[in-house]
Write an enzyme that holds these catalytic residues in place. Structure first.
Site, short mmCIF file in Angstrom:
data_model
loop_
_atom_site.label_atom_id
_atom_site.label_comp_id
_atom_site.label_asym_id
_atom_site.label_seq_id
_atom_site.Cartn_x
_atom_site.Cartn_y
_atom_site.Cartn_z
N GLU A 84 6.88 -6.87 9.72
CA GLU A 84 5.67 -6.07 9.96
C GLU A 84 4.48 -6.67 9.23
O GLU A 84 4.62 -7.23 8.15
CB GLU A 84 5.87 -4.67 9.37
CG GLU A 84 7.03 -3.94 9.95
CD GLU A 84 7.31 -2.65 9.18
OE1 GLU A 84 6.40 -2.13 8.51
OE2 GLU A 84 8.44 -2.16 9.29
N CYS A 104 14.55 -7.52 1.90
CA CYS A 104 14.26 -7.80 0.49
C CYS A 104 15.52 -7.48 -0.31
O CYS A 104 16.29 -6.61 0.06
CB CYS A 104 13.11 -6.90 0.02
SG CYS A 104 12.62 -7.17 -1.70
N CYS A 111 11.38 2.08 -1.72
CA CYS A 111 10.87 1.14 -0.73
C CYS A 111 11.79 1.00 0.47
O CYS A 111 13.00 0.83 0.32
CB CYS A 111 10.67 -0.22 -1.39
SG CYS A 111 9.96 -1.44 -0.29
N SER A 188 1.56 -9.86 -4.64
CA SER A 188 2.13 -8.71 -5.35
C SER A 188 3.59 -8.96 -5.68
O SER A 188 4.36 -9.37 -4.83
CB SER A 188 1.99 -7.47 -4.47
OG SER A 188 2.51 -6.35 -5.13
N CYS A 330 5.63 -0.27 3.42
CA CYS A 330 6.46 -1.45 3.65
C CYS A 330 7.78 -1.14 4.34
O CYS A 330 8.56 -0.35 3.85
CB CYS A 330 6.88 -2.06 2.32
SG CYS A 330 5.54 -2.42 1.28
N1 SAH Z 1 7.87 -7.09 -3.58
C1 SAH Z 1 6.48 -7.08 -3.87
C2 SAH Z 1 5.57 -6.87 -2.67
C3 SAH Z 1 5.95 -5.89 -1.60
S1 SAH Z 1 5.73 -4.18 -1.79
C4 SAH Z 1 6.19 -6.07 -4.96
O1 SAH Z 1 7.12 -5.43 -5.44
O2 SAH Z 1 5.05 -5.96 -5.38
C5 SAH Z 1 4.02 -3.84 -1.90
C6 SAH Z 1 3.75 -2.61 -2.77
O3 SAH Z 1 4.11 -1.37 -2.11
C7 SAH Z 1 4.55 -2.64 -4.06
O4 SAH Z 1 3.74 -2.22 -5.12
C8 SAH Z 1 5.62 -1.61 -3.76
O5 SAH Z 1 6.18 -1.14 -4.94
C9 SAH Z 1 4.86 -0.57 -2.99
N2 SAH Z 1 5.69 0.36 -2.22
C10 SAH Z 1 6.87 0.13 -1.62
N3 SAH Z 1 7.33 1.25 -1.04
C11 SAH Z 1 6.42 2.20 -1.24
C12 SAH Z 1 6.32 3.57 -0.89
N4 SAH Z 1 7.28 4.18 -0.19
N5 SAH Z 1 5.23 4.26 -1.28
C13 SAH Z 1 4.24 3.64 -1.98
N6 SAH Z 1 4.28 2.36 -2.35
C14 SAH Z 1 5.35 1.64 -1.99
#
Ligand code: SAH
Length: 342
Positions: A84, A104, A111, A188, A330
């Site tokens: 996505e 991942c 997530c 990130s 995500c």
């Molecule tokens: N793996 C990387 C990048 C991908 S996630 C990281 O951990 O930064 C991008 C951002 O979205 C990250 O900060 C992650 O923690 C956040 N994220 C993932 N699922 C989420 C959710 N359900 N609600 C809010 N933020 C979320």
């Protein structure tokens, strides 16, 4: 795949095939125009046949537009895997959130990307392809970019696919190509400490973003398995090194989860950690994921929490939630689609 290569490397590639150098430029331009091989009109069929297996075969498989104009794209690669991307429209331009892996392996409890584990890494060319396809879809081309900013915040942990990321960053910021400035790119990470030190040596002007999501290691371990390997102290030391090396500030993501990391005492700890340092804190109300048993803090609660941080002297804002009606978080949409396909 040819989208993994620089212009010079594509010229080498055509030379090895006994073709004139200008064919290399034509192939490069076609890739950066986001065209499929069939759509390329200035290459004869015999050359197309010859390069068919190397020319990128990724495509936009689907697109969903939310009420606020946010778009979610599904990109499909040659092997059928999908990822996505989210296109967010702001006054100053368009930001595209791209994926770096299919799935991942970090296992964060909030997530959706990690629910089925890691399928595979994306190549540099596949990361770039997401930008080229969507840039074209919204009327842009190589010289008239419609995508101004890129965030590596889609599915996957960028620093778990390090070499491909670095290659991608070089390709996307190259003057020969789409030429998106490193200053307009954010990476990130959930905090792979050894890789942050390595990244600091690469001489990049990107913004580093840390997904912290907790005031201390004990709470962090409840939602982020990586916290068993790296401590917050270790991450922040690496970030300080990054700041010292690059002079660029670090952004911190803090997803607010009701009853887990949202108490005033947690705000107090964050103030102690970040006071007088070059960090910006983004508070994100949790995007509810139905497979996960975690409750979202309301926007009001997010504002109050951010208010405590700013009162304590930190730079903190609440992230605008975008595309909630189209599964903006995500991996949410990919999971829904995979579920439907089963
Ligand atoms: N793996 C990387 C990048 C991908 S996630 C990281 O951990 O930064 C991008 C951002 O979205 C990250 O900060 C992650 O923690 C956040 N994220 C993932 N699922 C989420 C959710 N359900 N609600 C809010 N933020 C979320």
């Amino acid at each position: 795949m040819l989208s993994d290569l620089t212009l010079t490397e594509i010229r080498e590639y055509v030379k090895e095939k006994g073709l004139p150098a200008f064919r290399g430029n034509q192939i490069f331009d076609a890739i950066y125009a986001g065209k499929s091989l069939q759509e390329v009109s200035n290459l004869p069929q015999n050359i197309k046949n010859e390069i068919e297996n190397d020319y990128p075969a990724y495509k936009i498989a689907n697109m969903f537009e939310g009420k606020d104009g946010t778009r979610k794209y599904i990109i499909q690669f040659a092997d059928g895997e999908i990822v996505e991307c989210v296109l967010m429209k702001y006054k100053y331009g368009n930001t595209l959130c791209i994926s770096t892996q299919v799935g991942c392996r970090m296992g964060c409890k909030f997530c959706a990307s990690t629910l089925n584990g890691l399928k595979r890494n994306l190549t540099a060319g596949e990361m770039l392809g997401q930008i080229l396809l969507i840039n074209r879809d919204i009327g842009g081309n190589k010289t008239e970019r419609k995508i101004t900013n890129v965030v590596l915040m889609g599915s996957g942990e960028p620093l778990d696919n390090y070499d491909n990321d670095i290659k991608f960053l070089k390709l996307v910021s190259s003057g020969d190509g789409i030429n998106i400035s490193e200053r307009n790119i954010s990476l990130s990470t959930c905090g792979l400490v050894d890789k942050i030190y390595k990244l600091a040596e690469e001489d990049l002007s990107i913004t580093l973003t840390i997904s912290l999501h907790a005031p201390n290691d004990e709470i962090r371990r409840q939602t982020m398995p990586i916290a068993n390997k790296f401590s917050i102290e270790g991450i922040l030391k690496a970030c300080d090194y990054w700041i010292q090396k690059t002079g660029r500030r670090v952004a911190v993501e803090y997803t607010l989860i009701k009853g887990v990391n949202d108490k005033p005492e947690h705000a107090k700890t964050l103030i102690n950690i970040f006071k007088n340092k070059l960090y910006h804190i983004n508070i994100i109300p949790l995007n509810y994921v139905k497979e996960r048993d975690l409750a979202a803090a309301s926007r009001q609660e997010a504002y109050s929490f951010a208010g405590l941080l700013t009162k304590g002297g930190l730079s903190a804002t609440v992230r605008r939630t975008m595309g909630e009606d189209i599964g903006g978080a995500c991996g949410q949409l990919r999971n829904t689609l995979l579920g439907e396909a089963k």
